[in-house]
Design a protein around this motif. Structure first.
Motif, mmCIF file in Angstrom:
data_model
loop_
_atom_site.group_PDB
_atom_site.id
_atom_site.type_symbol
_atom_site.label_atom_id
_atom_site.label_comp_id
_atom_site.label_asym_id
_atom_site.label_seq_id
_atom_site.Cartn_x
_atom_site.Cartn_y
_atom_site.Cartn_z
ATOM 1 N N VAL A 20 0.837 -1.203 0.000
ATOM 2 C CA VAL A 20 0.000 0.000 0.000
ATOM 3 C C VAL A 20 0.869 1.249 0.000
ATOM 4 C CG1 VAL A 20 -1.674 1.315 1.360
ATOM 5 C CG2 VAL A 20 -1.984 -1.134 1.036
ATOM 6 N N ILE A 21 1.931 1.256 0.779
ATOM 7 C CA ILE A 21 2.848 2.405 0.811
ATOM 8 C C ILE A 21 3.506 2.597 -0.553
ATOM 9 C CG2 ILE A 21 5.003 3.279 1.802
ATOM 10 C CD1 ILE A 21 4.117 1.940 4.468
ATOM 11 N N ALA A 22 3.916 1.498 -1.184
ATOM 12 C CA ALA A 22 4.531 1.587 -2.521
ATOM 13 C C ALA A 22 3.538 2.150 -3.536
ATOM 14 C CB ALA A 22 5.025 0.218 -2.963
ATOM 15 N N GLU A 23 2.275 1.761 -3.416
ATOM 16 C CA GLU A 23 1.243 2.296 -4.309
ATOM 17 C C GLU A 23 1.063 3.797 -4.087
ATOM 18 O OE1 GLU A 23 -3.501 1.811 -4.534
ATOM 19 O OE2 GLU A 23 -2.363 -0.058 -4.687
ATOM 20 N N ASN A 24 1.120 4.213 -2.819
ATOM 21 C CA ASN A 24 1.004 5.641 -2.518
ATOM 22 C C ASN A 24 2.148 6.424 -3.159
ATOM 23 O OD1 ASN A 24 -1.255 5.108 -0.959
ATOM 24 N ND2 ASN A 24 -0.126 5.126 0.966
ATOM 25 N N VAL A 25 3.359 5.922 -3.039
ATOM 26 C CA VAL A 25 4.525 6.601 -3.613
ATOM 27 C C VAL A 25 4.422 6.626 -5.136
ATOM 28 C CG1 VAL A 25 7.039 6.473 -3.906
ATOM 29 C CG2 VAL A 25 6.023 6.109 -1.643
ATOM 30 N N ALA A 26 3.959 5.539 -5.731
ATOM 31 C CA ALA A 26 3.823 5.484 -7.185
ATOM 32 C C ALA A 26 2.797 6.494 -7.697
ATOM 33 C CB ALA A 26 3.420 4.075 -7.616
ATOM 34 N N ASN A 27 1.831 6.844 -6.867
ATOM 35 C CA ASN A 27 0.793 7.796 -7.265
ATOM 36 C C ASN A 27 1.019 9.185 -6.688
ATOM 37 O OD1 ASN A 27 -1.262 6.302 -8.882
ATOM 38 N ND2 ASN A 27 -1.150 4.960 -7.097
ATOM 39 N N ALA A 28 2.246 9.495 -6.338
ATOM 40 C CA ALA A 28 2.553 10.786 -5.709
ATOM 41 C C ALA A 28 2.234 11.975 -6.613
ATOM 42 C CB ALA A 28 4.014 10.829 -5.284
ATOM 43 N N ASN A 29 2.209 11.775 -7.918
ATOM 44 C CA ASN A 29 1.928 12.871 -8.846
ATOM 45 C C ASN A 29 0.562 12.738 -9.518
ATOM 46 O OD1 ASN A 29 4.386 14.191 -8.411
ATOM 47 N ND2 ASN A 29 5.421 12.813 -9.842
ATOM 48 N N VAL A 73 -0.414 12.980 -1.112
ATOM 49 C CA VAL A 73 0.720 12.121 -0.774
ATOM 50 C C VAL A 73 1.927 12.999 -0.461
ATOM 51 C CG1 VAL A 73 2.318 10.354 -1.615
ATOM 52 C CG2 VAL A 73 -0.085 10.242 -2.241
ATOM 53 N N VAL A 74 2.522 12.806 0.717
ATOM 54 C CA VAL A 74 3.762 13.476 1.087
ATOM 55 C C VAL A 74 4.840 12.399 1.086
ATOM 56 C CG1 VAL A 74 4.967 14.793 2.864
ATOM 57 C CG2 VAL A 74 2.533 15.189 2.460
ATOM 58 N N ILE A 75 5.753 12.490 0.127
ATOM 59 C CA ILE A 75 6.773 11.461 -0.058
ATOM 60 C C ILE A 75 7.565 11.217 1.219
ATOM 61 C CG2 ILE A 75 8.916 10.899 -1.298
ATOM 62 C CD1 ILE A 75 6.542 10.490 -3.026
ATOM 63 N N GLU A 76 7.925 12.279 1.926
ATOM 64 C CA GLU A 76 8.732 12.119 3.137
ATOM 65 C C GLU A 76 8.002 11.286 4.183
ATOM 66 O OE1 GLU A 76 8.126 15.035 1.646
ATOM 67 O OE2 GLU A 76 10.111 15.603 0.884
ATOM 68 N N GLU A 77 6.709 11.548 4.365
ATOM 69 C CA GLU A 77 5.930 10.778 5.338
ATOM 70 C C GLU A 77 5.808 9.317 4.904
ATOM 71 O OE1 GLU A 77 2.177 12.581 6.373
ATOM 72 O OE2 GLU A 77 3.099 14.563 6.538
ATOM 73 N N GLN A 78 5.629 9.095 3.615
ATOM 74 C CA GLN A 78 5.532 7.724 3.113
ATOM 75 C C GLN A 78 6.861 6.979 3.295
ATOM 76 O OE1 GLN A 78 2.685 6.184 1.944
ATOM 77 N NE2 GLN A 78 1.677 8.048 2.644
ATOM 78 N N MET A 79 7.974 7.663 3.112
ATOM 79 C CA MET A 79 9.281 7.027 3.280
ATOM 80 C C MET A 79 9.541 6.672 4.747
ATOM 81 S SD MET A 79 10.702 6.579 0.354
ATOM 82 C CE MET A 79 9.083 6.163 -0.204
ATOM 83 N N VAL A 80 9.108 7.539 5.658
ATOM 84 C CA VAL A 80 9.235 7.233 7.093
ATOM 85 C C VAL A 80 8.386 6.010 7.426
ATOM 86 C CG1 VAL A 80 8.674 8.066 9.411
ATOM 87 C CG2 VAL A 80 9.857 9.567 7.812
ATOM 88 N N ASP A 81 7.150 5.976 6.914
ATOM 89 C CA ASP A 81 6.277 4.818 7.149
ATOM 90 C C ASP A 81 6.880 3.549 6.555
ATOM 91 O OD1 ASP A 81 4.464 6.432 8.451
ATOM 92 O OD2 ASP A 81 3.056 6.544 6.759
#
Length: 138
Positions: free
Chosen positions: A25-34, A99-107
């Motif tokens: 789910v986190i990877a999907e969030n990062v993939a849809n960051a834009n 989506v905030v990339i930094e928050e997703q990377m911490v998660d």
């Protein structure tokens, strides 16, 4: 005796399943960051606790050994499905993406460490079982 019959190993497998689902789910969030209008998702901790509670109840109940048997869990732990829910990050851009990339990377990093801890405990438990099952002098 199969490793599925040991409650600790079943719970560790469910833990790894939860963290694996959360990582996807986190990877999907990062993939849809834009992606305009995209709202990130997450697998809530309550889902994991629900699975663990079910595992604890199943440990004391009947366990089937064949798909045609009634009751029990069929010995199939670790294949649980976790539900996701929307979990917007702290900011939303002008295009509606939250989506905030930094928050997703911490998660993602926290989730990875928890997965690796469960994996390490699982491997150490299996090694202890192997060592205990060897005949003396080997």
């Amino acid at each position: 005796m199969r490793p599925d019959d040991i409650p600790l190993l079943s719970m560790l497998r469910d833990t790894m399943g939860y963290h694996g689902a959360r990582q996807r789910v986190i990877a999907e969030n990062v993939a849809n960051a834009n992606t305009p209008g995209y709202t990130p998702s997450d697998v809530p901790r309550s889902e994991f606790e629900r699975v663990l509670a079910g595992q604890a109840q199943a440990g004391g109940g009947l366990r089937t050994t064949h798909a045609m048997h009634y009751g029990g869990d069929g010995g199939a732990s670790g294949s649980r499905q976790f539900r996701t829910e929307t979990a917007p990050d702290s900011e939303t851009t002008s295009n509606g993406n939250s989506v905030v990339i930094e928050e997703q990377m911490v998660d993602a990093n926290d989730n990875r460490m928890r997965f690796e801890t469960a994996l390490s405990l699982y491997q150490k438990s299996l090694n202890m079982i192997r060592m205990a099952s060897r005949s003396p002098g080997q």
